[in-house]
Design a protein around this motif. Structure first.
Motif, PDB file in Angstrom:
ATOM      1  N   GLN A 125      25.458-110.258  39.743  1.00 18.75           N
ATOM      2  CA  GLN A 125      24.325-111.118  39.402  1.00 18.75           C
ATOM      3  C   GLN A 125      23.864-111.918  40.616  1.00 18.75           C
ATOM      4  O   GLN A 125      22.655-112.129  40.820  1.00 18.75           O
ATOM      5  CB  GLN A 125      24.707-112.070  38.256  1.00 18.75           C
ATOM      6  CG  GLN A 125      23.530-112.869  37.703  1.00 18.75           C
ATOM      7  CD  GLN A 125      22.471-111.972  37.093  1.00 18.75           C
ATOM      8  OE1 GLN A 125      22.769-111.167  36.215  1.00 18.75           O
ATOM      9  NE2 GLN A 125      21.231-112.082  37.577  1.00 18.75           N
TER      10      GLN A 125
ATOM     11  N   ARG B 249      16.498-108.505  55.275  1.00 15.57           N
ATOM     12  CA  ARG B 249      15.441-109.478  54.970  1.00 15.57           C
ATOM     13  C   ARG B 249      14.774-109.983  56.250  1.00 15.57           C
ATOM     14  O   ARG B 249      13.557-110.180  56.312  1.00 15.57           O
ATOM     15  CB  ARG B 249      16.035-110.659  54.193  1.00 15.57           C
ATOM     16  CG  ARG B 249      15.025-111.750  53.855  1.00 15.57           C
ATOM     17  CD  ARG B 249      15.687-112.916  53.140  1.00 15.57           C
ATOM     18  NE  ARG B 249      16.706-113.543  53.946  1.00 15.57           N
ATOM     19  CZ  ARG B 249      16.476-114.446  54.907  1.00 15.57           C
ATOM     20  NH1 ARG B 249      15.233-114.800  55.188  1.00 15.57           N
ATOM     21  NH2 ARG B 249      17.474-114.980  55.582  1.00 15.57           N
TER      22      ARG B 249
ATOM     23  N   ILE C 296      12.770-102.554  44.473  1.00 17.62           N
ATOM     24  CA  ILE C 296      14.234-102.669  44.362  1.00 17.62           C
ATOM     25  C   ILE C 296      14.713-101.682  43.313  1.00 17.62           C
ATOM     26  O   ILE C 296      14.244-101.701  42.165  1.00 17.62           O
ATOM     27  CB  ILE C 296      14.643-104.096  43.959  1.00 17.62           C
ATOM     28  CG1 ILE C 296      14.174-105.113  45.022  1.00 17.62           C
ATOM     29  CG2 ILE C 296      16.153-104.188  43.765  1.00 17.62           C
ATOM     30  CD1 ILE C 296      14.294-106.551  44.581  1.00 17.62           C
TER      31      ILE C 296
ATOM     32  N   ALA D 212      21.708-109.686  42.653  1.00 18.17           N
ATOM     33  CA  ALA D 212      20.413-109.495  41.993  1.00 18.17           C
ATOM     34  C   ALA D 212      19.535-110.740  42.165  1.00 18.17           C
ATOM     35  O   ALA D 212      18.334-110.629  42.445  1.00 18.17           O
ATOM     36  CB  ALA D 212      20.619-109.185  40.517  1.00 18.17           C
ATOM     37  N   ASP D 213      20.124-111.911  42.014  1.00 17.48           N
ATOM     38  CA  ASP D 213      19.372-113.151  42.179  1.00 17.48           C
ATOM     39  C   ASP D 213      18.851-113.279  43.612  1.00 17.48           C
ATOM     40  O   ASP D 213      17.708-113.708  43.833  1.00 17.48           O
ATOM     41  CB  ASP D 213      20.249-114.357  41.840  1.00 17.48           C
ATOM     42  CG  ASP D 213      20.605-114.417  40.358  1.00 17.48           C
ATOM     43  OD1 ASP D 213      19.924-113.739  39.561  1.00 17.48           O
ATOM     44  OD2 ASP D 213      21.566-115.135  40.012  1.00 17.48           O
ATOM     45  N   TYR D 214      19.672-112.933  44.569  1.00 22.10           N
ATOM     46  CA  TYR D 214      19.256-113.012  45.973  1.00 22.10           C
ATOM     47  C   TYR D 214      18.097-112.055  46.236  1.00 22.10           C
ATOM     48  O   TYR D 214      17.133-112.413  46.928  1.00 22.10           O
ATOM     49  CB  TYR D 214      20.443-112.688  46.884  1.00 22.10           C
ATOM     50  CG  TYR D 214      20.090-112.668  48.353  1.00 22.10           C
ATOM     51  CD1 TYR D 214      20.022-113.858  49.075  1.00 22.10           C
ATOM     52  CD2 TYR D 214      19.820-111.475  49.014  1.00 22.10           C
ATOM     53  CE1 TYR D 214      19.680-113.863  50.424  1.00 22.10           C
ATOM     54  CE2 TYR D 214      19.480-111.466  50.360  1.00 22.10           C
ATOM     55  CZ  TYR D 214      19.422-112.659  51.062  1.00 22.10           C
ATOM     56  OH  TYR D 214      19.074-112.651  52.380  1.00 22.10           O
ATOM     57  N   LEU D 215      18.191-110.849  45.694  1.00 17.35           N
ATOM     58  CA  LEU D 215      17.139-109.855  45.908  1.00 17.35           C
ATOM     59  C   LEU D 215      15.782-110.346  45.406  1.00 17.35           C
ATOM     60  O   LEU D 215      14.744-110.060  46.006  1.00 17.35           O
ATOM     61  CB  LEU D 215      17.502-108.545  45.214  1.00 17.35           C
ATOM     62  CG  LEU D 215      18.533-107.658  45.905  1.00 17.35           C
ATOM     63  CD1 LEU D 215      18.983-106.535  44.992  1.00 17.35           C
ATOM     64  CD2 LEU D 215      17.953-107.091  47.201  1.00 17.35           C
ATOM     65  N   MET D 216      15.785-111.099  44.296  1.00 16.32           N
ATOM     66  CA  MET D 216      14.531-111.581  43.720  1.00 16.32           C
ATOM     67  C   MET D 216      13.838-112.600  44.623  1.00 16.32           C
ATOM     68  O   MET D 216      12.656-112.880  44.457  1.00 16.32           O
ATOM     69  CB  MET D 216      14.794-112.198  42.344  1.00 16.32           C
ATOM     70  CG  MET D 216      15.322-111.193  41.318  1.00 16.32           C
ATOM     71  SD  MET D 216      14.247-109.750  41.120  1.00 16.32           S
ATOM     72  CE  MET D 216      12.807-110.535  40.400  1.00 16.32           C
ATOM     73  N   GLN D 217      14.581-113.159  45.598  1.00 17.89           N
ATOM     74  CA  GLN D 217      14.012-114.167  46.489  1.00 17.89           C
ATOM     75  C   GLN D 217      13.613-113.592  47.849  1.00 17.89           C
ATOM     76  O   GLN D 217      13.114-114.327  48.694  1.00 17.89           O
ATOM     77  CB  GLN D 217      15.039-115.287  46.713  1.00 17.89           C
ATOM     78  CG  GLN D 217      15.535-115.928  45.439  1.00 17.89           C
ATOM     79  CD  GLN D 217      16.740-116.828  45.694  1.00 17.89           C
ATOM     80  OE1 GLN D 217      17.073-117.137  46.825  1.00 17.89           O
ATOM     81  NE2 GLN D 217      17.392-117.252  44.616  1.00 17.89           N
ATOM     82  N   CYS D 218      13.868-112.303  48.064  1.00 15.57           N
ATOM     83  CA  CYS D 218      13.714-111.725  49.407  1.00 15.57           C
ATOM     84  C   CYS D 218      12.320-111.226  49.725  1.00 15.57           C
ATOM     85  O   CYS D 218      12.021-110.908  50.880  1.00 15.57           O
ATOM     86  CB  CYS D 218      14.700-110.566  49.582  1.00 15.57           C
ATOM     87  SG  CYS D 218      16.400-111.108  49.750  1.00 15.57           S
TER      88      CYS D 218
END
Length: 379
Positions: free
Chosen positions: A362, A336, A376, A365-371
């Motif tokens: 999960q 990131r 993805i 996955a949640d972290y990826l949505m904020q990067c």
């Protein structure tokens, strides 16, 4: 057959093999068993392929008229006892390495550093289990003055088994994290199992361990041990700080007030601790700082860990091994922060997490949505 007698035979052989498909001329074959194979059934083939002797533990495969067959009660235990006996005969100084993340990279870096001043043996690949550790030890020769032995585990008690085979003189736990929770049961179980390395060294008395100074979990395990500290805090035996990571890690290393600039071929700021550990241990064993830093700079990973691969179309950061939540998050946080265009992530699942598997996936996955990563792909 007792170990002393077997050891005399081993000393006349050209190494040890447990694979009937790989039988160097004059080697000793030890018939191991698995869920889907029985090495005893391949003893005859191993002898035909060049082995001088075959150790078996099922009498039905014994050929009484052929003195190349050696019958024992348990081939796996015999392999482990033979390795420990060999280690005792040579008296080589052994450094045991374990940890949730970074142990293989630290082992590789440490081998590169120690090789500057010593003749060493170190674990090849990830042969770090109850079979790989004894096979590594049986490669020791009188020329080796230090051995670096990696020890892995996914269940309680496994490190205890390995340290009683290798009997290390020094130890390092790179870190502890959430991995193999299905086997360990909890994060606390991970800590206890990794700590079995230090438990053995504590019982041995007067042992030295190498400790990441800022890690609270590791520091709790070191009571009664002589500690050599490395980390980011100034004034330690070896101190360091990241100076760049675009994309390769660069850092400053300070020892006795002298600072060295190091440019590595490693991806990820999380490799700072691995590099500092290697420098600290090398320094302890007499490798001068310049040589240690040069060894770190010249090391190029080839084991799918923190590795940069360039294709005709892309630049890939390859961390293609069984990840855990701790290492996965560290890799993603590093990615990131990298200032490069058209970022894309391809992730496989994390194994052996037990009941917490869904929750841990999960979180990733949640972290990826904020990067803010453009693409993805989750496999």
């Amino acid at each position: 057959m007792d170990i002393s007698t077997l050891y005399q035979i081993f000393c006349r052989c050209n190494g040890v093999t447990t694979d009937s498909r790989q039988c160097p001329e004059g080697s000793l074959f030890i018939a191991l068993k698995g869920d889907t194979f029985n090495g005893n059934a391949f003893a005859a083939k191993a002898l035909e392929s060049g082995c001088a002797y075959a150790v078996i533990d099922e009498a039905e495969y014994l050929v009484p008229s052929d003195d190349r067959y050696l019958l024992t009660d348990n081939c796996l235990l015999t392999l482990q006892r033979l390795a420990r006996h060999h280690r005792r005969q040579l008296g080589t100084r052994i450094i045991g390495i374990t940890g949730t993340n970074g142990k293989t990279t630290t082992k590789e870096l440490l081998a590169a550093v120690l090789s500057q001043s010593h003749h060493i043996l170190y674990t090849e690949g990830n042969l770090n289990n109850h079979i790989g550790v004894p096979l590594t030890l049986l490669q020791l020769t009188e020329k080796d003055d230090i051995a670096v032995v990696e020890m892995g585990a996914n269940h309680p008690g496994e490190i205890r088994t390995l340290v009683h085979i290798a009997e290390p003189d020094y130890g390092i736990i790179t870190n502890v994290g959430k991995a193999h929770l299905e086997g360990f049961g909890s994060f606390e179980g991970v800590i206890r199992t990794k700590g079995e390395l230090y438990d053995f060294l504590r019982e041995k008395g007067g042992a030295t361990v190498f400790v990441q100074h800022e890690n609270p979990y590791l520091n709790k395990l070191t009571e009664g041990l002589q500690c050599v500290y490395y980390g980011q805090e100034p004034g330690l035996y070896v101190s360091g700080e990241v100076s760049g990571c675009s994309p390769f890690l660069a850092f400053r290393c300070t020892t006795d007030g002298q600072t060295h600039e190091v440019q590595t071929h490693l991806i990820g700021t999380y490799n700072l601790d691995n590099a500092l550990a290697a420098i600290a241990i090398g320094r302890y064993f007499g490798v001068d700082d310049e040589s240690a830093c040069r060894a770190i700079e010249e090391y190029v990973p080839q084991n799918n860990r923190s590795q940069l691969v360039e294709t005709s179309a892309n630049k890939l950061i390859v961390d293609a091994y069984n990840a855990n939540p701790t290492s996965m998050m560290a890799a993603l946080e590093n990615f990131r922060r990298m200032e490069v265009p058209h970022k894309m992530v391809v992730l496989g699942d994390m194994k052996e997490l037990g009941e917490g598997s869904h929750e841990e996936h999960q979180k990733i996955a949640d972290y990826l949505m904020q990067c803010g990563i453009e693409r993805i792909i989750l496999v």
